[in-house]
Design an enzyme around this catalytic site. Structure first.
Site, PDB file in Angstrom:
ATOM      1  N   LYS A 243       0.986  -0.865   0.382  1.00 13.54           N
ATOM      2  CA  LYS A 243       0.308   0.416  -0.100  1.00 13.54           C
ATOM      3  C   LYS A 243       0.708   0.718   0.127  1.00 13.54           C
ATOM      4  O   LYS A 243       1.552   1.294  -0.823  1.00 13.54           O
ATOM      5  CB  LYS A 243      -0.821   0.017   1.290  1.00 13.54           C
ATOM      6  CG  LYS A 243      -1.940  -1.515   0.543  1.00 13.54           C
ATOM      7  CD  LYS A 243      -3.295  -1.478   1.620  1.00 13.54           C
ATOM      8  CE  LYS A 243      -3.494  -2.528   1.656  1.00 13.54           C
ATOM      9  NZ  LYS A 243      -4.173  -3.183   2.598  1.00 13.54           N
ATOM     10  N   ARG A 249       3.384  -6.913  -3.480  1.00 14.07           N
ATOM     11  CA  ARG A 249       1.726  -7.694  -2.875  1.00 14.07           C
ATOM     12  C   ARG A 249       2.752  -7.943  -1.810  1.00 14.07           C
ATOM     13  O   ARG A 249       3.448  -9.829  -2.407  1.00 14.07           O
ATOM     14  CB  ARG A 249       1.311  -8.103  -3.486  1.00 14.07           C
ATOM     15  CG  ARG A 249      -0.256  -8.421  -3.561  1.00 14.07           C
ATOM     16  CD  ARG A 249      -1.301  -8.690  -4.912  1.00 14.07           C
ATOM     17  NE  ARG A 249      -1.275  -7.498  -5.484  1.00 14.07           N
ATOM     18  CZ  ARG A 249      -2.140  -6.570  -4.795  1.00 14.07           C
ATOM     19  NH1 ARG A 249      -2.712  -6.266  -4.002  1.00 14.07           N
ATOM     20  NH2 ARG A 249      -2.490  -5.181  -5.853  1.00 14.07           N
TER      21      ARG A 249
HETATM   22  C1  LIG Z   1      -5.472  -3.956   2.801  1.00 13.84           C
HETATM   23  C2  LIG Z   1      -5.757  -4.985   4.597  1.00 13.84           C
HETATM   24  C3  LIG Z   1      -5.348  -6.248   4.608  1.00 13.84           C
HETATM   25  C4  LIG Z   1      -5.412  -7.287   4.016  1.00 13.84           C
HETATM   26  O1  LIG Z   1      -4.282  -7.321   2.553  1.00 13.84           O
HETATM   27  P1  LIG Z   1      -4.153  -8.538   1.524  1.00 13.84           P
HETATM   28  O2  LIG Z   1      -2.878  -8.160   1.010  1.00 13.84           O
HETATM   29  O3  LIG Z   1      -5.593  -7.476   1.012  1.00 13.84           O
HETATM   30  O4  LIG Z   1      -4.608  -9.627   2.459  1.00 13.84           O
HETATM   31  C5  LIG Z   1      -6.049  -6.257   6.100  1.00 13.84           C
HETATM   32  N1  LIG Z   1      -6.317  -5.901   6.568  1.00 13.84           N
HETATM   33  C6  LIG Z   1      -6.155  -4.449   6.841  1.00 13.84           C
HETATM   34  C7  LIG Z   1      -7.132  -3.157   7.554  1.00 13.84           C
HETATM   35  C8  LIG Z   1      -6.026  -3.983   5.493  1.00 13.84           C
HETATM   36  O5  LIG Z   1      -6.436  -2.417   4.612  1.00 13.84           O
END
Ligand SMILES: *Cc1c(COP(=O)(O)O)cnc(C)c1O
Length: 426
Positions: A243, A249
């Protein structure tokens, strides 16, 4: 001007490799080219997305993808792991330094896998867990009935104040005392403010719960010094690497030395098999990038841009949830423009503004969630945020029809704006 050196480098994949793929499998090559163009021609405002550097993409596309490596560096179930062991040790050292953590596990395949491992390390099936309710911005792994978390644990959800949109810590405290959870989870997919980690810690201590920070969204801001760190407060910090942190990823877990062994065993062998060594190498690259002064500037610019964008959207008449933002995340209710979140998302997508809907703290309509991580990587600044708010409002206002003439006009303006900030120039 791009914010980071990374954003100015040549695009991946390497042209020679791509030509070989195109000859062998033109259909997939076409998808990759089309998607690369789609990402560059629109405004990627999905708050969970970013543009990784060419260096990260190069590590991801490397022959490390061929290597089986169950276990941990120095203790693998497969031969030939000496070099990938070095990559994992570098990733672990870098991420520990970056966040001042005693222990790190960089193997979780995703943020969700990191949360699964944290629960596995700390809880037993049937235990009670207190987390933000899904209707307020809790993640699937915070007790959704369609997710392992909701099936295996007894989740209690805290909300946000309907008026202010802020977490009501008195409610968290009352629920904790009433239900005596084994764990409290702080972290959300859409909350635009900093959780008060110290207050969460205090409540957890009062009821003998452990504190899990699911910092998937803000961890990149933490790395850049633009958000408070959960590391000193939480027993376990779960996060994604893709993110704001701008890596590949994947997921990761930070914890104290006391929990190191339990966390490691909860990842492998409890919930995962072989580690993805190409991704771990790419995580190491991203952690290296995140430790640079340029990344600190980037993280602060992400927040500055989000504040300007939130204000500009408010000036266009949108209702900004919590009245603003401290992070890269913005939640808005487009109702004052005469449209709900779902149809607004469709119109915006048709205009090339790509974003998500989100929960609203009141009623059962949907809002719009957007974020500034990707556009800031492209080098956009505060002037461009004002422009984005104008385009956003144009696309949703006054009953604009999807595919209509007005949407086409906005789309052309979006393309022109995005075209000036290529994510992979070269
Ligand atoms: C994005 C996110 C996840 C999960 O991430 P993935 O890689 O899509 O499994 C878990 N918890 C929070 C708070 C998130 O924002």
């Amino acid at each position: 001007m791009p914010v980071t050196a990374a954003a100015t480098a040549a695009p991946a994949p390497a042209p020679a490799d791509f030509e070989a793929l195109r000859r062998q499998d033109p259909r997939i090559a076409e998808v990759i080219l089309g998607e690369t163009a789609r990402q560059a021609e629109g405004l990627q405002l999905i708050a969970a997305e970013n543009f990784t550097s060419p260096a990260v993409l190069a590590a991801l596309g490397s022959p490390l993808a061929n290597k089986y490596a169950e276990g941990y560096p120095g203790a693998r179930h497969h031969g030939g792991c000496e070099l990938v062991d070095a990559a994992e040790r570098i990733a672990v050292e870098r991420v520990k330094d970056l966040f001042g953590a005693e222990h790190a596990n960089v193997q979780p395949h995703s943020g969700s896998s990191a949360v699964l491992a944290a629960y596995a390390a700390l809880l037993r099936p049937g235990d009670t867990v207190l987390a933000m309710g899904l209707a307020y911005g809790g993640h699937l792994t915070h007790g959704s009935p369609s997710n392992f978390s909701g099936r295996w644990f007894d989740f209690v959800g805290y909300g946000v104040d309907a008026e202010s949109g802020l977490i009501n810590y008195d409610e968290v405290d009352a629920l904790a005392h009433r239900d005596r959870p084994k764990a409290i989870v702080c972290g959300s997919i859409s909350y635009p403010r900093h959780p008060d980690y110290a207050v969460f810690r205090e409540i957890a201590d009062e009821v003998g719960a452990c504190l899990i920070a699911d910092a998937a969204h803000p961890i990149g801001l933490v790395a850049g010094g633009a958000a408070p760190s959960p590391v000193p407060y939480a027993d376990v910090v779960c996060a994604t690497t893709h993110k704001v942190l701008r890596g590949p990823r994947g997921g990761m877990i930070l914890c104290g030395a006391d929990l190191a062994e339990r966390i490691d065993r909860a990842v492998f062998p409890f919930s995962q098999g072989g580690a993805q060594m190409h991704t771990i190498a790419a995580k190491a690259v991203a952690f290296g990038e995140a430790a640079t002064p340029a990344f600190g500037e980037y993280a602060h610019q992400v927040v500055a841009n989000a504040r300007v964008l939130a204000d500009a959207l408010a000036a266009e008449g949108l209702e900004v949830l919590t009245g603003g933002t401290d992070t890269h995340l913005i939640g808005v209710d487009p109702a004052p423009l005469g449209v709900d979140g779902r149809s607004a998302r469709g119109r915006l997508a048709a205009a090339g503004l790509v974003l998500d809907t989100c929960a609203l703290p009141y009623g059962d309509g949907r809002g719009i969630r957007l974020g500034t991580a990707a556009v800031t990587t492209q080098g956009m600044g505060e002037a461009e945020m004002g422009r984005i708010a104008t385009l956003f409002a144009k696309a949703v206002r006054d009953g604009a029809e999807e595919g209509g003439e007005l949407i086409g006009k906005v789309r052309a303006e979006v393309r022109e704006l995005a075209g000036r900030f290529p994510p992979y120039p070269g």
